[in-house]
Scaffold this motif. Structure first.
Motif, PDB file in Angstrom:
ATOM      1  N   UNK A   7       0.853  -1.191   0.000  1.00 43.21           N
ATOM      2  CA  UNK A   7       0.000   0.000   0.000  1.00 43.21           C
ATOM      3  C   UNK A   7       0.888   1.241   0.000  1.00 43.21           C
ATOM      4  N   UNK A   8       0.584   2.191  -0.860  1.00 39.64           N
ATOM      5  CA  UNK A   8       1.446   3.371  -0.975  1.00 39.64           C
ATOM      6  C   UNK A   8       1.444   4.225   0.288  1.00 39.64           C
ATOM      7  N   UNK A   9       0.368   4.162   1.093  1.00 39.28           N
ATOM      8  CA  UNK A   9       0.281   5.027   2.272  1.00 39.28           C
ATOM      9  C   UNK A   9       0.511   4.275   3.581  1.00 39.28           C
ATOM     10  N   UNK A  10       1.011   3.041   3.498  1.00 42.13           N
ATOM     11  CA  UNK A  10       1.286   2.248   4.690  1.00 42.13           C
ATOM     12  C   UNK A  10       2.725   2.446   5.136  1.00 42.13           C
ATOM     13  N   UNK A  11       2.912   2.652   6.435  1.00 42.70           N
ATOM     14  CA  UNK A  11       4.257   2.790   6.962  1.00 42.70           C
ATOM     15  C   UNK A  11       5.062   1.515   6.811  1.00 42.70           C
ATOM     16  N   UNK A  12       4.436   0.366   7.047  1.00 42.27           N
ATOM     17  CA  UNK A  12       5.145  -0.902   6.890  1.00 42.27           C
ATOM     18  C   UNK A  12       5.590  -1.117   5.455  1.00 42.27           C
ATOM     19  N   UNK A  13       4.761  -0.713   4.505  1.00 41.60           N
ATOM     20  CA  UNK A  13       5.117  -0.877   3.095  1.00 41.60           C
ATOM     21  C   UNK A  13       6.140   0.177   2.652  1.00 41.60           C
ATOM     22  N   UNK A  14       6.175   1.301   3.342  1.00 44.19           N
ATOM     23  CA  UNK A  14       7.157   2.344   3.053  1.00 44.19           C
ATOM     24  C   UNK A  14       8.570   1.907   3.431  1.00 44.19           C
ATOM     25  N   UNK A  15       8.693   1.095   4.485  1.00 44.04           N
ATOM     26  CA  UNK A  15      10.014   0.694   4.968  1.00 44.04           C
ATOM     27  C   UNK A  15      10.915   0.145   3.853  1.00 44.04           C
ATOM     28  N   UNK A  16      10.499  -0.921   3.134  1.00 41.46           N
ATOM     29  CA  UNK A  16      11.401  -1.443   2.103  1.00 41.46           C
ATOM     30  C   UNK A  16      11.613  -0.471   0.940  1.00 41.46           C
ATOM     31  N   UNK A  17      10.602   0.343   0.610  1.00 41.69           N
ATOM     32  CA  UNK A  17      10.802   1.342  -0.450  1.00 41.69           C
ATOM     33  C   UNK A  17      11.875   2.341  -0.035  1.00 41.69           C
ATOM     34  N   UNK A  63       9.070 -15.409  -2.742  1.00 43.77           N
ATOM     35  CA  UNK A  63       8.436 -14.274  -2.080  1.00 43.77           C
ATOM     36  C   UNK A  63       8.791 -14.287  -0.591  1.00 43.77           C
ATOM     37  N   UNK A  64       8.778 -13.104  -0.007  1.00 44.27           N
ATOM     38  CA  UNK A  64       9.082 -12.940   1.412  1.00 44.27           C
ATOM     39  C   UNK A  64       8.125 -11.926   2.010  1.00 44.27           C
ATOM     40  N   UNK A  65       7.458 -12.310   3.091  1.00 41.54           N
ATOM     41  CA  UNK A  65       6.527 -11.420   3.782  1.00 41.54           C
ATOM     42  C   UNK A  65       7.183 -10.862   5.039  1.00 41.54           C
ATOM     43  N   UNK A  66       6.467  -9.955   5.693  1.00 39.45           N
ATOM     44  CA  UNK A  66       6.860  -9.275   6.933  1.00 39.45           C
ATOM     45  C   UNK A  66       7.909  -8.190   6.635  1.00 39.45           C
ATOM     46  N   UNK A  67       7.527  -6.956   6.921  1.00 38.51           N
ATOM     47  CA  UNK A  67       8.341  -5.805   6.541  1.00 38.51           C
ATOM     48  C   UNK A  67       9.762  -5.854   7.085  1.00 38.51           C
ATOM     49  N   UNK A  68       9.932  -6.261   8.343  1.00 33.20           N
ATOM     50  CA  UNK A  68      11.270  -6.253   8.917  1.00 33.20           C
ATOM     51  C   UNK A  68      12.134  -7.392   8.393  1.00 33.20           C
ATOM     52  N   UNK A  69      11.529  -8.527   8.081  1.00 28.10           N
ATOM     53  CA  UNK A  69      12.276  -9.609   7.436  1.00 28.10           C
ATOM     54  C   UNK A  69      12.735  -9.163   6.051  1.00 28.10           C
ATOM     55  N   UNK A  70      11.884  -8.439   5.361  1.00 26.29           N
ATOM     56  CA  UNK A  70      12.241  -7.911   4.037  1.00 26.29           C
ATOM     57  C   UNK A  70      13.412  -6.942   4.159  1.00 26.29           C
ATOM     58  N   UNK A  71      13.386  -6.086   5.183  1.00 25.48           N
ATOM     59  CA  UNK A  71      14.492  -5.144   5.388  1.00 25.48           C
ATOM     60  C   UNK A  71      15.814  -5.881   5.585  1.00 25.48           C
ATOM     61  N   UNK A  72      15.808  -6.909   6.415  1.00 28.09           N
ATOM     62  CA  UNK A  72      17.034  -7.653   6.683  1.00 28.09           C
ATOM     63  C   UNK A  72      17.552  -8.298   5.402  1.00 28.09           C
ATOM     64  N   UNK A  73      16.671  -8.871   4.628  1.00 26.19           N
ATOM     65  CA  UNK A  73      17.093  -9.510   3.376  1.00 26.19           C
ATOM     66  C   UNK A  73      17.674  -8.484   2.402  1.00 26.19           C
TER      67      UNK A  73
END
Length: 205
Positions: A7-17, A63-73
């Protein structure tokens, strides 16, 4: 090229962007939302049965879910993920804090204020509890930042990327950041990093 579905306005989705912008790495954005039901379609649920975003899709289809797991990867091999064991553990500690305490108060309260469909859940008791809890969380961050410039190390890490979005948007949920000058200075440091992009930013097609 990888795709980040969110989602463009989600903070969790903003993290990896945000991390990808700071790393200067290209990626595609795929817009999906719990609000329009696109995260509940059979196709999306086949990729993430939890029906949540963001969802990272690699070039090979994994595919990988969870915002913080995505950040680590995504941060692997970059300065945003410490190599030394204790520094990495400290970084993860703050990322767990973000999910277990920070998001449950700051992000939840913001969602109750911002999204009309959640208005019924914004009871007086819940708003009071999230305000109290969020203020306590900001106090923990303030204490840390009075003696350190970032979370998890002397340089920005994925812990800072995890904590930034919902701290920056805390005023949207009714939080006053004036009593937290160290937090405000930290927000400014993140926003001053080369490659920083705001929450509304999306990569060009």
């Amino acid at each position: 090229m990888i795709t980040i579905h969110g989602m463009h306005d989600s903070g969790n989705c903003y993290k990896p962007r945000l991390l990808m912008a700071l790393l200067g790495r290209p990626f595609r954005h795929g817009e999906v939302s719990a609000r329009d039901g696109s995260t509940r379609t059979p196709a999306f649920l086949a990729r993430n049965p939890a029906g949540q975003c963001p969802l990272l899709e690699l070039e090979d289809g994994r595919v990988l879910a969870e915002s913080n797991a995505i950040l680590v990867h995504l941060a692997e091999g970059s300065p945003f993920l410490p190599v030394e064991a204790f520094e990495r553990a400290q970084t993860l500690r703050w990322m767990f804090f973000e999910q277990n305490q920070h998001e449950l108060n700051l992000a939840v309260r913001r969602s109750l204020v911002v999204y009309p469909e959640r208005a019924a859940a914004a009871t007086h008791e819940r708003m009071a509890l999230t305000l109290e809890g969020g203020t306590r969380v900001l106090g923990v961050m303030e204490t840390h930042l009075t003696s350190a410039p970032f979370f998890g190390g002397t340089a920005p890490t994925v812990a800072d990327i995890a904590l930034y979005p919902y701290t920056a948007s805390a005023p949207e949920g009714g939080f006053d950041l004036v009593p937290f000058p160290a937090v405000q200075s930290w927000l400014a440091r993140i926003e001053g990093l080369p490659g920083f992009r705001p929450r509304e930013w999306l990569p060009t097609a």
